[in-house]
Design a protein around this motif. Structure first.
Motif, short mmCIF file in Angstrom:
data_model
loop_
_atom_site.label_atom_id
_atom_site.label_comp_id
_atom_site.label_asym_id
_atom_site.label_seq_id
_atom_site.Cartn_x
_atom_site.Cartn_y
_atom_site.Cartn_z
N GLU A 105 0.86 -1.19 0.00
CA GLU A 105 0.00 0.00 0.00
C GLU A 105 0.89 1.23 0.00
OE1 GLU A 105 -3.22 2.24 2.93
OE2 GLU A 105 -2.65 0.16 3.30
N PRO A 106 0.86 2.04 -1.06
CA PRO A 106 1.77 3.19 -1.14
C PRO A 106 1.50 4.22 -0.04
CG PRO A 106 0.11 3.30 -2.87
CD PRO A 106 -0.04 1.96 -2.23
N VAL A 107 2.58 4.80 0.46
CA VAL A 107 2.51 5.89 1.44
C VAL A 107 2.99 7.19 0.80
CG1 VAL A 107 3.39 6.75 3.65
CG2 VAL A 107 2.80 4.33 3.40
N LYS A 108 4.16 7.15 0.15
CA LYS A 108 4.73 8.33 -0.49
C LYS A 108 5.64 7.87 -1.62
CE LYS A 108 5.02 12.89 -0.04
NZ LYS A 108 3.84 13.78 0.03
N THR A 109 5.54 8.51 -2.79
CA THR A 109 6.37 8.11 -3.92
C THR A 109 7.55 9.04 -4.15
OG1 THR A 109 4.98 9.34 -5.48
CG2 THR A 109 4.43 7.01 -5.09
N PHE A 110 7.53 10.24 -3.54
CA PHE A 110 8.60 11.23 -3.71
C PHE A 110 8.87 11.49 -5.20
CE2 PHE A 110 9.63 9.24 0.45
CZ PHE A 110 9.43 10.36 1.24
N TYR A 111 7.81 11.73 -5.92
CA TYR A 111 7.90 11.91 -7.37
C TYR A 111 8.79 13.09 -7.75
CZ TYR A 111 6.52 12.62 -12.23
OH TYR A 111 6.54 12.80 -13.59
N GLY A 112 8.83 14.13 -6.88
CA GLY A 112 9.62 15.32 -7.18
C GLY A 112 11.10 15.04 -7.40
N LEU A 113 11.60 13.95 -6.85
CA LEU A 113 13.01 13.61 -7.05
C LEU A 113 13.31 13.33 -8.51
CD1 LEU A 113 13.61 11.17 -4.03
CD2 LEU A 113 14.40 13.53 -4.23
N ARG A 114 12.34 12.79 -9.24
CA ARG A 114 12.57 12.41 -10.63
C ARG A 114 12.58 13.61 -11.57
NH1 ARG A 114 10.24 8.68 -7.74
NH2 ARG A 114 10.65 6.46 -8.09
N LEU A 115 12.26 14.78 -11.05
CA LEU A 115 12.21 15.99 -11.87
C LEU A 115 13.51 16.79 -11.80
CD1 LEU A 115 8.61 17.21 -10.92
CD2 LEU A 115 9.30 15.71 -12.80
N ASP A 116 14.44 16.34 -10.99
CA ASP A 116 15.69 17.09 -10.79
C ASP A 116 16.83 16.09 -10.63
OD1 ASP A 116 17.89 18.42 -9.25
OD2 ASP A 116 16.56 20.16 -9.38
N MET A 117 17.77 16.08 -11.58
CA MET A 117 18.84 15.10 -11.55
C MET A 117 19.74 15.26 -10.34
SD MET A 117 20.17 12.47 -12.86
CE MET A 117 19.34 12.38 -14.45
N GLN A 118 19.97 16.50 -9.90
CA GLN A 118 20.84 16.71 -8.75
C GLN A 118 20.21 16.11 -7.48
OE1 GLN A 118 22.08 20.77 -8.14
NE2 GLN A 118 23.09 20.33 -6.20
N ARG A 119 18.92 16.31 -7.30
CA ARG A 119 18.24 15.77 -6.12
C ARG A 119 18.16 14.24 -6.20
NH1 ARG A 119 16.13 20.04 -3.42
NH2 ARG A 119 16.29 21.97 -4.60
N LEU A 120 17.92 13.73 -7.39
CA LEU A 120 17.87 12.28 -7.57
C LEU A 120 19.23 11.64 -7.28
CD1 LEU A 120 16.17 9.83 -8.48
CD2 LEU A 120 16.90 10.31 -10.83
N SER A 121 20.29 12.29 -7.73
CA SER A 121 21.63 11.74 -7.50
C SER A 121 22.00 11.81 -6.02
CB SER A 121 22.67 12.48 -8.35
OG SER A 121 22.78 13.84 -7.97
N LEU A 122 21.57 12.85 -5.32
CA LEU A 122 21.83 12.94 -3.89
C LEU A 122 21.07 11.84 -3.14
CD1 LEU A 122 23.04 14.20 -1.40
CD2 LEU A 122 21.25 15.95 -1.45
N ALA A 123 19.83 11.60 -3.53
CA ALA A 123 19.05 10.51 -2.92
C ALA A 123 19.73 9.17 -3.16
CB ALA A 123 17.63 10.50 -3.47
N SER A 124 20.31 8.98 -4.35
CA SER A 124 21.01 7.74 -4.66
C SER A 124 22.25 7.58 -3.80
CB SER A 124 21.40 7.72 -6.15
OG SER A 124 20.25 7.76 -6.97
N ASN A 136 12.92 11.93 6.15
CA ASN A 136 12.89 13.39 6.25
C ASN A 136 13.76 14.04 5.18
OD1 ASN A 136 11.14 14.25 8.48
ND2 ASN A 136 12.50 13.03 9.75
N SER A 137 14.89 13.41 4.87
CA SER A 137 15.78 13.94 3.83
C SER A 137 15.09 13.89 2.47
CB SER A 137 17.09 13.15 3.80
OG SER A 137 17.78 13.26 5.02
N LEU A 138 14.46 12.76 2.15
CA LEU A 138 13.74 12.64 0.88
C LEU A 138 12.59 13.62 0.79
CD1 LEU A 138 13.52 8.76 0.26
CD2 LEU A 138 15.20 10.40 -0.63
N TYR A 139 11.89 13.82 1.90
CA TYR A 139 10.77 14.75 1.92
C TYR A 139 11.24 16.18 1.63
CZ TYR A 139 6.86 17.54 3.64
OH TYR A 139 5.85 18.46 3.76
#
Length: 269
Positions: free
Chosen positions: A73-92, A117-120
């Motif tokens: 059951e999904p809670v949060k997908t953090f879709y905004g990360l996929r819109l910014d390569m810098q944020r996506l790479s930091l999450a990785s 909290n960091s992903l949010y």
């Protein structure tokens, strides 16, 4: 027997045309590898919950030492990360640190809250990447038992003056006591102001709900980011490839010109 836990996907591996394996970070179980049948099908109910960085409630069963997803059951997908390569790479990069430092079967509640909290902040609040990175690196090291000595100078306990941070040893020394010890001048011994020392102490010792509730000036943040990056590499004894990619695309961001802590209300997931 069915097992239920909330978790965040930190790794995804394809298996055949329609299946995938995911690794989730669970607050109760640490790292858990789960096989997901049909996850890549367009009509799959598990598709969104088994994508990288998705947070969901997972129900799975164990068979022959392996876990197989039953439902989610999904809670949060953090879709905004996929819109910014810098944020996506930091999450990785954060996910790679977790993959290396957290093991299966151990409680990881503090690491889980820090990651969420960091992903949010990165996905929903468009927080400064350099700030989130500094906080994450220092706090995860502290939570995993690698906290520096934060009483002040290792000899006299002063913290109201410029200190030298001996990163490899995890201690601070004032200039007076630098003279009494053999200290080599290299990249692992870095001067910090009293305000920067307080920022490090605040991140490592504050309640998890407050660790992002401060700001530092742009120049201080650059130096703190340099320190936290070295500290993580030295004390985890590993070079992270995702960090190389993040640094290759990281761009300067606008940072408030403030030296002291200021309140900054953020949601705590």
């Amino acid at each position: 027997m069915l097992i239920t836990t909330e978790g965040a996907v930190i790794s995804v591996r394809d298996a055949g045309d329609n299946d995938r394996y995911i690794t989730i970070l669970s607050p109760e179980m640490g790292l858990v590898d789960i096989s997901v049948k049909g996850a890549k099908k367009l009509n799959s109910k598990s598709n969104s919950s088994t994508q990288l960085f998705a947070c969901a409630k997972y129900c799975f069963r164990e068979r022959s030492g392996r876990y197989y997803l039953n439902s989610c059951e999904p809670v949060k997908t953090f879709y905004g990360l996929r819109l910014d390569m810098q944020r996506l790479s930091l999450a990785s990069y954060m996910a790679e640190i977790i993959s290396y430092t957290v093991t299966s079967g151990q409680s990881a509640n503090d690491v889980y809250r820090l990651f969420m909290n960091s992903l949010y902040l990165l996905s929903e609040k468009s927080a400064d990447c350099a700030f989130v990175k500094f906080v994450f690196e220092m706090r995860i090291a502290a939570d995993l038992g690698m906290m520096p000595n934060l009483l002040g100078c290792d000899e006299c306990y002063r913290s109201d003056c410029t200190l030298c941070f001996l990163i490899k040893r995890g201690i601070f020394l004032c200039y007076d006591h630098m003279q009494t010890r053999v200290v080599y001048h290299d990249k692992y011994n870095v001067d910090v102001t009293a305000g920067m020392f307080e920022a490090i102490r605040f991140v490592c010792l504050s309640d998890m709900s407050r660790i992002f509730n401060f700001r530092v000036s742009g120049e201080a943040l650059l130096k703190l980011g340099y320190i936290s990056e070295l500290y993580a590499q030295v004390h985890f004894d590993r070079h992270f490839k995702t960090l190389d990619f993040y640094n290759s695309i990281a761009l300067p961001e606008n940072i408030e010109n403030e030296d002291e802590h200021t309140t900054n209300e953020e949601n705590d997931l």
